[in-house]
Design an enzyme around this catalytic site. Structure first.
Site, PDB file in Angstrom:
ATOM      1  N   SER A 123       0.865  -1.093  -0.031  1.00 45.70           N
ATOM      2  CA  SER A 123      -0.019   0.057  -0.039  1.00 45.70           C
ATOM      3  C   SER A 123       0.789   1.287  -0.065  1.00 45.70           C
ATOM      4  CB  SER A 123      -0.868   0.091   1.022  1.00 45.70           C
ATOM      5  OG  SER A 123      -1.398   1.222   1.612  1.00 45.70           O
ATOM      6  N   TYR A 147      -1.874  -1.146  10.898  1.00 42.76           N
ATOM      7  CA  TYR A 147      -2.040  -1.607   9.595  1.00 42.76           C
ATOM      8  C   TYR A 147      -0.815  -1.220   8.701  1.00 42.76           C
ATOM      9  CZ  TYR A 147      -3.764  -1.717   4.859  1.00 42.76           C
ATOM     10  OH  TYR A 147      -3.844  -1.817   3.385  1.00 42.76           O
ATOM     11  N   LYS A 151       2.125  -4.114   6.631  1.00 41.93           N
ATOM     12  CA  LYS A 151       2.450  -3.877   5.264  1.00 41.93           C
ATOM     13  C   LYS A 151       4.052  -3.719   5.215  1.00 41.93           C
ATOM     14  CE  LYS A 151      -1.526  -4.346   3.476  1.00 41.93           C
ATOM     15  NZ  LYS A 151      -1.994  -5.701   2.929  1.00 41.93           N
TER      16      LYS A 151
HETATM   17  P1  NAD Z   1     -11.226  -6.270   1.394  1.00 38.24           P
HETATM   18  O1  NAD Z   1     -11.550  -6.333   2.613  1.00 38.24           O
HETATM   19  O2  NAD Z   1     -12.512  -5.814   0.404  1.00 38.24           O
HETATM   20  O3  NAD Z   1     -10.933  -7.912   0.844  1.00 38.24           O
HETATM   21  C1  NAD Z   1      -9.925  -8.785   1.599  1.00 38.24           C
HETATM   22  C2  NAD Z   1     -10.627 -10.158   1.636  1.00 38.24           C
HETATM   23  O4  NAD Z   1      -9.875 -10.799   2.414  1.00 38.24           O
HETATM   24  C3  NAD Z   1     -12.181  -9.985   2.089  1.00 38.24           C
HETATM   25  O5  NAD Z   1     -13.122 -10.907   1.183  1.00 38.24           O
HETATM   26  C4  NAD Z   1     -12.043 -10.818   3.219  1.00 38.24           C
HETATM   27  O6  NAD Z   1     -13.137 -11.571   3.544  1.00 38.24           O
HETATM   28  C5  NAD Z   1     -10.870 -11.760   3.010  1.00 38.24           C
HETATM   29  N1  NAD Z   1     -10.181 -12.191   4.322  1.00 38.24           N
HETATM   30  C6  NAD Z   1      -9.408 -11.417   5.232  1.00 38.24           C
HETATM   31  N2  NAD Z   1      -9.063 -11.879   6.398  1.00 38.24           N
HETATM   32  C7  NAD Z   1      -8.678 -13.398   5.775  1.00 38.24           C
HETATM   33  C8  NAD Z   1      -8.303 -14.398   6.261  1.00 38.24           C
HETATM   34  N3  NAD Z   1      -7.467 -14.451   7.336  1.00 38.24           N
HETATM   35  N4  NAD Z   1      -8.406 -15.591   5.490  1.00 38.24           N
HETATM   36  C9  NAD Z   1      -9.175 -15.583   4.343  1.00 38.24           C
HETATM   37  N5  NAD Z   1      -9.605 -14.409   3.932  1.00 38.24           N
HETATM   38  C10 NAD Z   1      -9.681 -13.510   4.604  1.00 38.24           C
HETATM   39  O7  NAD Z   1     -10.160  -5.611   0.992  1.00 38.24           O
HETATM   40  P2  NAD Z   1      -9.516  -4.828  -0.428  1.00 38.24           P
HETATM   41  O8  NAD Z   1      -9.811  -3.474  -0.543  1.00 38.24           O
HETATM   42  O9  NAD Z   1     -10.065  -5.753  -1.630  1.00 38.24           O
HETATM   43  O10 NAD Z   1      -7.977  -5.194  -0.105  1.00 38.24           O
HETATM   44  C11 NAD Z   1      -7.099  -6.103  -0.547  1.00 38.24           C
HETATM   45  C12 NAD Z   1      -5.983  -5.937  -0.097  1.00 38.24           C
HETATM   46  O11 NAD Z   1      -5.432  -4.818  -0.484  1.00 38.24           O
HETATM   47  C13 NAD Z   1      -5.629  -6.103   1.233  1.00 38.24           C
HETATM   48  O12 NAD Z   1      -4.521  -6.552   1.607  1.00 38.24           O
HETATM   49  C14 NAD Z   1      -5.272  -4.505   1.638  1.00 38.24           C
HETATM   50  O13 NAD Z   1      -4.664  -4.440   2.656  1.00 38.24           O
HETATM   51  C15 NAD Z   1      -4.653  -4.190   0.263  1.00 38.24           C
HETATM   52  N6  NAD Z   1      -4.939  -2.707   0.135  1.00 38.24           N
HETATM   53  C16 NAD Z   1      -6.152  -2.025  -0.048  1.00 38.24           C
HETATM   54  C17 NAD Z   1      -6.453  -0.687  -0.268  1.00 38.24           C
HETATM   55  C18 NAD Z   1      -7.787  -0.093  -0.340  1.00 38.24           C
HETATM   56  O14 NAD Z   1      -7.767   1.119  -0.295  1.00 38.24           O
HETATM   57  N7  NAD Z   1      -8.774  -0.858  -0.539  1.00 38.24           N
HETATM   58  C19 NAD Z   1      -5.112   0.208  -0.454  1.00 38.24           C
HETATM   59  C20 NAD Z   1      -3.863  -0.652  -0.380  1.00 38.24           C
HETATM   60  C21 NAD Z   1      -3.948  -1.874  -0.012  1.00 38.24           C
END
Ligand code: NAD
Ligand code: UDP
Length: 335
Positions: A123, A147, A151
């Site tokens: 991120s 958080y 990362k």
């Molecule tokens: P999200 O919460 O929509 O998706 C994450 C998915 O992982 C969910 O479906 C959740 O049910 C599943 N999950 C969580 N813990 C789990 C576990 N222990 N075992 C199995 N499944 C699990 O989030 P997103 O926005 O799609 O983000 C995806 C990734 O990208 C994350 O790692 C997040 O940190 C990273 N990220 C997101 C953003 C953002 O703004 N959305 C920005 C930078 C990085």
């Protein structure tokens, strides 16, 4: 077949669509802690085939072993994890258990299965409060919350791993601010409870679920005093993952890349663009700054463009139009 952990979530589900479009078969592993089973039907409607799916947790090593035995996996895209900065401050153990231990568990299972191609969701938060913008991959990293620390820790561990065992092919992708939805309006971002992020909140005001947007800070040293970010259409981000996968499967090695547009918009500019796209007005009030927020951050995406041949194609109007289409067609999300 590509294992997509967290593939039922926001970015993962869009990436499953992009992978299908590129001809890859996928297997989603998700525990639905922040997503809904209905996403699987929607993915089938978009792509014409249902992705393979296993309900379970990345912390379950036996489950991972059985997945790697049963399916012929060539690479892992790892989206599963917890992502709320504010929640991470009150639940640091839960965040590190999911984001750090969960990822280590997954890497250990990959090692047992002799599978060495891994794409990690990092991120822009790893740049902390940058001294200068746009940020480049070599810019200093720092963090102020659990958080962000999860990362940073994982980025460093992946670096250690690749140094120790060069057969690992690893990408650390630093996402800027993903917004928008698939143009079908069938999948999109479905936050539980009060949204933390700007665009889901703006959508909920426009649809009438919330009275007004609180804009956190009107006195930053930016164009109009509100915070400035690099918003990227989630389908551009998804396609960036496909380009990364193609690259890793062909060239291997270790890649760290910013996935952003290189363009920055303020909160007020986002609200205005959304009002035009949705033809709704969005009531807002400027309130005090949110603790931990930074004034501005945007990407220098030139490394990704050079190495992957990828760049974003969708502009602000499309980001707003697509997120509004999703919101309008699914006013209660997947429920
Ligand atoms: P999200 O919460 O929509 O998706 C994450 C998915 O992982 C969910 O479906 C959740 O049910 C599943 N999950 C969580 N813990 C789990 C576990 N222990 N075992 C199995 N499944 C699990 O989030 P997103 O926005 O799609 O983000 C995806 C990734 O990208 C994350 O790692 C997040 O940190 C990273 N990220 C997101 C953003 C953002 O703004 N959305 C920005 C930078 C990085
Ligand atoms: N923001 C806001 N009101 C909200 C949510 C966010 O004013 O309800 C602002 C926030 O201060 C930042 C920008 O919108 O300047 C993007 O915030 P978001 O939480 O979406 O992403 P991040 O802060 O992680 O970049």
């Amino acid at each position: 077949m590509i294992l997509v952990t967290g593939g039922a979530g926001y970015i993962g589900s869009h990436t499953v669509v992009a992978l299908a479009e590129a001809g890859y078969k996928t297997l989603i592993l998700d525990n639905f802690s922040n997503s809904h089973p209905a996403v699987l039907d929607r993915l089938e409607r978009i792509s014409g085939t249902r992705p393979n799916f296993v309900e379970g947790d990345i912390r379950d090593g036996d489950l991972l072993d059985s997945i790697f035995k049963q399916y012929s996996i060539t690479a892992v895209m790892h989206f599963a994890g917890l992502k709320s900065v504010s929640e991470s401050v009150s639940k640091p153990l839960e965040y590190h258990a999911n984001n750090v231990l969960g990822t280590l568990n997954l890497l250990a299972a990959m090692q047992r299965a002799e599978l060495f191609t891994f794409i990690f969701s990092s991120s822009a938060t790893v740049y902390g409060d940058p001294d200068s913008v746009p940020v480049k991959e070599e810019s200093p990293r720092s963090t102020t919350n659990p958080y962000g620390r999860s990362k940073l820790i994982m980025e460093d561990i992946l670096d250690d791993l690749h140094r120790a065992e060069a057969k690992w092919n690893i990408a650390r992708l630093r996402y800027f601010n993903p917004v928008g939805a698939h143009e079908s309006g069938l999948i999109g971002e479905d936050p539980q409870g009060i949204p933390n992020n700007l665009m889901p909140y703006v959508n909920q005001v426009a649809i009438g679920h919330r009275e007004k947007l609180s804009i956190f800070g009107g006195d930053y040293p930016t164009v109009d005093g509100t915070g400035v970010r690099d918003y990227i259409h989630v389908m551009d981000l998804a396609e960036g993952h496909v380009s990364t996968l193609d690259y890793l499967l062909k060239s291997g090695g270790m890649l760290t890349a910013n996935l952003g547009t290189g363009r920055a918009y303020s909160v007020l500019e986002m609200v205005k663009a959304f009002e035009v796209a949705s033809m709704r007005s969005v009531k807002y009030e400027i309130v005090s700054r949110r603790s931990g927020d930074i004034a501005e951050c945007w990407a220098d995406p030139s490394h990704a463009e050079k190495v992957l041949g990828w760049k974003t194609r969708r502009g602000l109007d499309q980001m707003c139009a697509d997120s509004w289409r999703w919101q309008q067609r699914n006013p209660e999300g997947y429920q």
